[in-house]
Design a protein around this motif. Structure first.
Motif, PDB file in Angstrom:
ATOM      1  N   TYR A  22       1.057  -1.344  -0.037  1.00 26.71           N
ATOM      2  CA  TYR A  22       0.095  -0.091   0.024  1.00 26.71           C
ATOM      3  C   TYR A  22       0.850   1.207  -0.112  1.00 26.71           C
ATOM      4  N   PRO A  80      -0.266   4.934  -0.765  1.00 29.33           N
ATOM      5  CA  PRO A  80      -1.171   6.102  -1.018  1.00 29.33           C
ATOM      6  C   PRO A  80      -0.600   7.400  -1.395  1.00 29.33           C
ATOM      7  N   HIS A 113      -9.612  -2.651   6.790  1.00 26.60           N
ATOM      8  CA  HIS A 113      -9.663  -1.365   6.097  1.00 26.60           C
ATOM      9  C   HIS A 113     -10.248  -1.412   4.669  1.00 26.60           C
ATOM     10  N   VAL A 155     -10.077   0.826   1.411  1.00 27.63           N
ATOM     11  CA  VAL A 155     -10.082   2.209   0.721  1.00 27.63           C
ATOM     12  C   VAL A 155     -10.619   2.632  -0.481  1.00 27.63           C
ATOM     13  N   LEU A 176     -10.224  10.130  -1.917  1.00 29.55           N
ATOM     14  CA  LEU A 176     -10.265   8.649  -1.242  1.00 29.55           C
ATOM     15  C   LEU A 176     -10.990   8.883  -0.213  1.00 29.55           C
ATOM     16  N   THR A 205     -11.399   6.270   3.543  1.00 30.21           N
ATOM     17  CA  THR A 205     -11.102   5.042   4.139  1.00 30.21           C
ATOM     18  C   THR A 205     -12.355   4.774   4.954  1.00 30.21           C
TER      19      THR A 205
END
Length: 397
Positions: free
Chosen positions: A70, A72, A288, A290, A303, A305
């Protein structure tokens, strides 16, 4: 007309009764949410037993080579501006959906690790083995209004195996999939490319090909009520910054959805899409999801979450919402139904469980093709494995 509440009460006792003590196996299973609205059933925290990867040619590898990390965009940066249409269709290698893989990859992992299973082979004899996606369909069944399903079930060496069969309606829909839907599927995978790196701390590289043959799969163990489960599901990425690096707590699920502008759109999203996201992430213990919200031009502009354990809060006060208890109670009831229906130990015998929205789950019995799904290589290897004592001599011996 009967007094309000009587029927509900009667229905509730129907579910509360232990399925294995019913005088005879049920011939069908009802799916109305009201029947399953009891307390949340016991669900053991899922623990990862292992993993495997599928490469660009869909070849199996018993390791984590396909795992991505991940990554971001920075929180204080300008925000995402991901073009989800970029590379379509020239840098796109979709998986051949005509190839029916059934449980094969999971069975290969099981064959390689059968001696290391905690609880030994005896534990496996009482378990249900399947894909996470099949369990997700069961969880959402009480609320599903559009798509039916078929699950083939066989018992072998005590273990119940469940493998999905594509319904004729689903096949027709897939073959007639409009170009826009094909592009939307691509966009979901493209989003992952923008959000994941090949190594921890690396940067995403969205310039490459999107190849949906590639997959990293986690193999998990859990228990729902009295039903031990061994299942596998695809994992999008792991978060190297997660509070716990112990899988599955470090895994992240990535999704895309269209931008929403009105309370009605959000309500719809919470009722339908969030239910599926919850079921898919709750089962394997992924904390989670996303989501990238895309505009009509196909760009991700924001975005958000969604913690898995908080998703239900969005529908808690919505009378047309969904309930996690109903989902899990129905899944437990289905597993009891399947366990009490599929009693003969024979990998070539298949009980086909079929369901269409609005009706009950029904069963038909078949032998061999086209529904038998446990491959000969698996059955033979597992049979040779039996301790000499428990092997009853066959007439050919």
């Amino acid at each position: 007309m009967e007094p309000k509440g009587t029927k509900r009460k009667a229905e509730k006792t129907e579910v509360a009764e232990p399925w294995n003590q019913l005088p005879r196996p049920l011939s069908s299973l009802r799916t109305e949410p009201a029947l399953y609205s009891g307390p949340f059933p016991f669900y053991r925290r899922p623990s990862e037993l292992g993993c495997f990867s599928l490469d660009a040619q869909r070849q199996y590898h018993g390791d984590a080579r396909a795992l991505r990390y991940y990554s971001p965009p920075p929180i204080n940066g300008p925000g995402p501006d991901f073009d989800l249409r970029d590379g379509y269709p020239d840098r796109y290698q979709p998986r051949d959906e005509e190839v029916k893989e059934r449980l094969d990859h999971l069975l290969r992992w099981l064959l390689e690790h059968r001696h290391q299973l905690e609880g030994g082979p005896g534990w496996l004899a009482g378990a249900t083995v399947t894909w996470r996606g099949h369990l997700t369909k069961l969880l959402t069944t009480p609320y599903e209004r559009q798509e039916g399903w078929q699950l083939a079930a066989s018992r072998f060496q005590g273990t119940l195996y469940l493998s999905e069969v594509e319904t004729p309606a689903a096949r027709a829909q897939r073959l007639a999939r409009p170009p826009l839907l094909r592009e939307l599927m691509y966009m979901g995978y493209k989003f992952e490319q923008y959000m994941c790196a090949d190594k921890p701390g690396g940067s995403p590289d969205p310039s490459g090909e999107v190849n949906t043959n590639v997959a990293f799969c986690s193999v998990l163990r859990s228990r729902l009520g009295s039903h031990p489960l061994l299942f596998s599901g695809e994992v999008d990425c792991m978060n190297p910054q997660a509070p716990s690096t112990q899988p599955p707590a470090c895994y992240v699920e990535l999704k895309t959805s269209k931008e929403m502008h009105s309370p009605g759109q959000w309500r719809n999203f919470y009722r339908h899409k969030l239910l599926k996201w919850w079921a898919q992430s709750f089962l394997p213990g992924v904390p989670h999801v996303v989501a990238g919200f895309r505009n009509p031009e196909g760009f991700v502009c924001s975005l958000k979450t969604f913690p898995t354990m908080e998703m239900f809060e969005n529908v808690r006060n919505d009378r047309d919402g969904w309930s996690p208890s109903v989902c899990m109670n129905f899944c437990a009831a289905f597993l009891s139904f399947a366990q009490s229906t599929v009693v003969q130990d024979d990998p070539r015998l298949v009980h086909l469980f079929s369901w269409e929205p609005g009706g009950p789950v029904t069963v038909s019995v078949h032998r061999d093709a086209p529904y038998a799904f446990l491959p000969t290589w698996y059955v033979e290897a597992m049979t040779q494995d039996l301790p000499a004592l428990s092997k009853t001599p066959s007439p050919k011996d």
